[in-house]
Scaffold this motif. Sequence first.
Motif, PDB file in Angstrom:
ATOM      1  N   GLY A  45       0.817  -1.210   0.000  1.00  0.00           N
ATOM      2  CA  GLY A  45       0.000   0.000   0.000  1.00  0.00           C
ATOM      3  C   GLY A  45       0.849   1.257   0.000  1.00  0.00           C
ATOM      4  N   ASN A  46       1.926   1.256   0.795  1.00  0.00           N
ATOM      5  CA  ASN A  46       2.813   2.424   0.859  1.00  0.00           C
ATOM      6  C   ASN A  46       3.430   2.756  -0.493  1.00  0.00           C
ATOM      7  N   LEU A  47       3.749   1.733  -1.269  1.00  0.00           N
ATOM      8  CA  LEU A  47       4.416   1.950  -2.552  1.00  0.00           C
ATOM      9  C   LEU A  47       3.534   2.675  -3.566  1.00  0.00           C
ATOM     10  N   LYS A  48       2.252   2.787  -3.269  1.00  0.00           N
ATOM     11  CA  LYS A  48       1.358   3.538  -4.150  1.00  0.00           C
ATOM     12  C   LYS A  48       1.703   5.030  -4.168  1.00  0.00           C
ATOM     13  N   ILE A  49       2.526   5.446  -3.215  1.00  0.00           N
ATOM     14  CA  ILE A  49       2.930   6.851  -3.191  1.00  0.00           C
ATOM     15  C   ILE A  49       3.697   7.232  -4.447  1.00  0.00           C
ATOM     16  N   PHE A  50       4.354   6.245  -5.087  1.00  0.00           N
ATOM     17  CA  PHE A  50       5.125   6.526  -6.293  1.00  0.00           C
ATOM     18  C   PHE A  50       4.245   6.752  -7.519  1.00  0.00           C
ATOM     19  N   PHE A  51       2.942   6.481  -7.379  1.00  0.00           N
ATOM     20  CA  PHE A  51       1.999   6.722  -8.472  1.00  0.00           C
ATOM     21  C   PHE A  51       1.256   8.039  -8.307  1.00  0.00           C
ATOM     22  N   TRP A 167      14.072  15.796   9.215  1.00  0.00           N
ATOM     23  CA  TRP A 167      15.170  14.857   9.441  1.00  0.00           C
ATOM     24  C   TRP A 167      14.797  13.808  10.483  1.00  0.00           C
ATOM     25  N   TYR A 168      14.032  14.235  11.507  1.00  0.00           N
ATOM     26  CA  TYR A 168      13.697  13.286  12.563  1.00  0.00           C
ATOM     27  C   TYR A 168      12.613  12.307  12.117  1.00  0.00           C
ATOM     28  N   GLY A 169      11.647  12.793  11.322  1.00  0.00           N
ATOM     29  CA  GLY A 169      10.591  11.907  10.837  1.00  0.00           C
ATOM     30  C   GLY A 169      11.153  10.796   9.958  1.00  0.00           C
ATOM     31  N   GLY A 170      11.994  11.183   9.001  1.00  0.00           N
ATOM     32  CA  GLY A 170      12.617  10.191   8.131  1.00  0.00           C
ATOM     33  C   GLY A 170      13.600   9.318   8.876  1.00  0.00           C
ATOM     34  N   GLY A 171      14.371   9.918   9.785  1.00  0.00           N
ATOM     35  CA  GLY A 171      15.375   9.160  10.529  1.00  0.00           C
ATOM     36  C   GLY A 171      14.763   8.102  11.429  1.00  0.00           C
ATOM     37  N   ILE A 172      13.714   8.465  12.147  1.00  0.00           N
ATOM     38  CA  ILE A 172      13.043   7.507  13.028  1.00  0.00           C
ATOM     39  C   ILE A 172      12.499   6.337  12.215  1.00  0.00           C
ATOM     40  N   TYR A 173      11.898   6.647  11.083  1.00  0.00           N
ATOM     41  CA  TYR A 173      11.299   5.607  10.242  1.00  0.00           C
ATOM     42  C   TYR A 173      12.364   4.660   9.689  1.00  0.00           C
ATOM     43  N   ILE A 174      13.488   5.223   9.255  1.00  0.00           N
ATOM     44  CA  ILE A 174      14.554   4.401   8.683  1.00  0.00           C
ATOM     45  C   ILE A 174      15.128   3.445   9.730  1.00  0.00           C
ATOM     46  N   VAL A 175      15.406   3.959  10.916  1.00  0.00           N
ATOM     47  CA  VAL A 175      15.932   3.106  11.988  1.00  0.00           C
ATOM     48  C   VAL A 175      14.936   1.992  12.315  1.00  0.00           C
ATOM     49  N   ALA A 176      13.654   2.350  12.399  1.00  0.00           N
ATOM     50  CA  ALA A 176      12.623   1.358  12.730  1.00  0.00           C
ATOM     51  C   ALA A 176      12.503   0.292  11.647  1.00  0.00           C
ATOM     52  N   MET A 177      12.604   0.681  10.378  1.00  0.00           N
ATOM     53  CA  MET A 177      12.465  -0.294   9.299  1.00  0.00           C
ATOM     54  C   MET A 177      13.674  -1.227   9.215  1.00  0.00           C
ATOM     55  N   LEU A 178      14.846  -0.732   9.586  1.00  0.00           N
ATOM     56  CA  LEU A 178      16.012  -1.619   9.675  1.00  0.00           C
ATOM     57  C   LEU A 178      15.791  -2.645  10.793  1.00  0.00           C
ATOM     58  N   GLY A 220      11.413  -2.191   0.556  1.00  0.00           N
ATOM     59  CA  GLY A 220      10.117  -1.610   0.205  1.00  0.00           C
ATOM     60  C   GLY A 220       9.715  -0.491   1.136  1.00  0.00           C
ATOM     61  N   PHE A 221       9.924  -0.693   2.430  1.00  0.00           N
ATOM     62  CA  PHE A 221       9.565   0.349   3.391  1.00  0.00           C
ATOM     63  C   PHE A 221      10.519   1.538   3.328  1.00  0.00           C
ATOM     64  N   LEU A 222      11.818   1.277   3.140  1.00  0.00           N
ATOM     65  CA  LEU A 222      12.796   2.369   3.095  1.00  0.00           C
ATOM     66  C   LEU A 222      12.669   3.219   1.840  1.00  0.00           C
ATOM     67  N   ALA A 223      12.120   2.642   0.777  1.00  0.00           N
ATOM     68  CA  ALA A 223      12.021   3.371  -0.487  1.00  0.00           C
ATOM     69  C   ALA A 223      11.229   4.667  -0.332  1.00  0.00           C
ATOM     70  N   VAL A 224      10.195   4.643   0.514  1.00  0.00           N
ATOM     71  CA  VAL A 224       9.324   5.819   0.636  1.00  0.00           C
ATOM     72  C   VAL A 224      10.025   6.986   1.342  1.00  0.00           C
ATOM     73  N   PRO A 225      10.560   6.820   2.572  1.00  0.00           N
ATOM     74  CA  PRO A 225      11.224   7.960   3.193  1.00  0.00           C
ATOM     75  C   PRO A 225      12.439   8.451   2.435  1.00  0.00           C
ATOM     76  N   VAL A 226      13.193   7.524   1.840  1.00  0.00           N
ATOM     77  CA  VAL A 226      14.379   7.933   1.079  1.00  0.00           C
ATOM     78  C   VAL A 226      13.955   8.775  -0.140  1.00  0.00           C
ATOM     79  N   ALA A 227      12.882   8.343  -0.817  1.00  0.00           N
ATOM     80  CA  ALA A 227      12.397   9.094  -1.991  1.00  0.00           C
ATOM     81  C   ALA A 227      11.947  10.492  -1.590  1.00  0.00           C
ATOM     82  N   VAL A 228      11.302  10.615  -0.451  1.00  0.00           N
ATOM     83  CA  VAL A 228      10.859  11.942   0.014  1.00  0.00           C
ATOM     84  C   VAL A 228      12.056  12.787   0.408  1.00  0.00           C
ATOM     85  N   MET A 229      13.020  12.194   1.101  1.00  0.00           N
ATOM     86  CA  MET A 229      14.163  12.944   1.603  1.00  0.00           C
ATOM     87  C   MET A 229      15.071  13.438   0.497  1.00  0.00           C
ATOM     88  N   ILE A 230      15.124  12.715  -0.644  1.00  0.00           N
ATOM     89  CA  ILE A 230      15.965  13.174  -1.756  1.00  0.00           C
ATOM     90  C   ILE A 230      15.167  13.994  -2.775  1.00  0.00           C
TER      91      ILE A 230
END
Length: 234
Positions: A45-51, A167-178, A220-230
């Motif tokens: 469902g999250n990957l739908k953000i790319f559409f 930075w904190y929103g993306g960072g927290i999510y990335i750590v959690a997904m790892l 799959g989960f990391l793709a979303v925050p990384v795409a937003v952050m870049i």
Amino acid sequence: MALATGTRRPRHALAALWGSTIGKKAVMAATGAVMLLYLVAHMLGNLKIFFGPDDLNGYAAWLRTVGQPFLGHAWFLWIARVVLLASVVGHGVAAYQLSRRDLAARPQKYARRRARSSYATRTMRWGGVILALFIVWHILDLTTLTVNPRAEEGHPYQNVVASFSTWYGGGIYIVAMLAVGLHVRHGFWSAAQTLGVNNARRDRVLKATANVLALVLTAGFLAVPVAVMIGAVK
């Protein structure tokens, strides 16, 4: 009297099962399977953000209509949340009790050996703590929108972008997904052992499946925050 005795036996059997180590491990395996299915569906469902916003927002709106007219508006979501919450609580309680039981069963003279607990065990314990804290944050951020910097009710695309733009929103999510990836990897293998589906011939396949599953979910989960952050999604 016969009826009363008959009703007590299932309760006693369930209590005995829950009180046993194998029962707690079985609960962890079953609740882990529920959460794994949720993670796969949530990632897709999250990957739908790319559409684009229309696809993600439309998907979120559709979730509130699943089961209609048999179910009321958003009933499906609430049923899913209750099942997921029960699974998280059952998983966490069983894990904590098993951990305490394991520590209590070890004599003091093995303190040095306890300090050398396996990497997998340490990862599962600390990963569980990280994920428990993250769930609270994630609910406040993207469900209740309490801490979201630019909350828009009914606009998940905009809310996700707003959260991961910090930075904190993306960072927290990335750590959690790892942590999710490591937890899934070790948890899948542990569940296979608990359920007795592993053997010498299947071990290699099960380990490969655990690695691939963890890698796909993490990516799959990391793709979303990384795409937003870049700036690829904005």
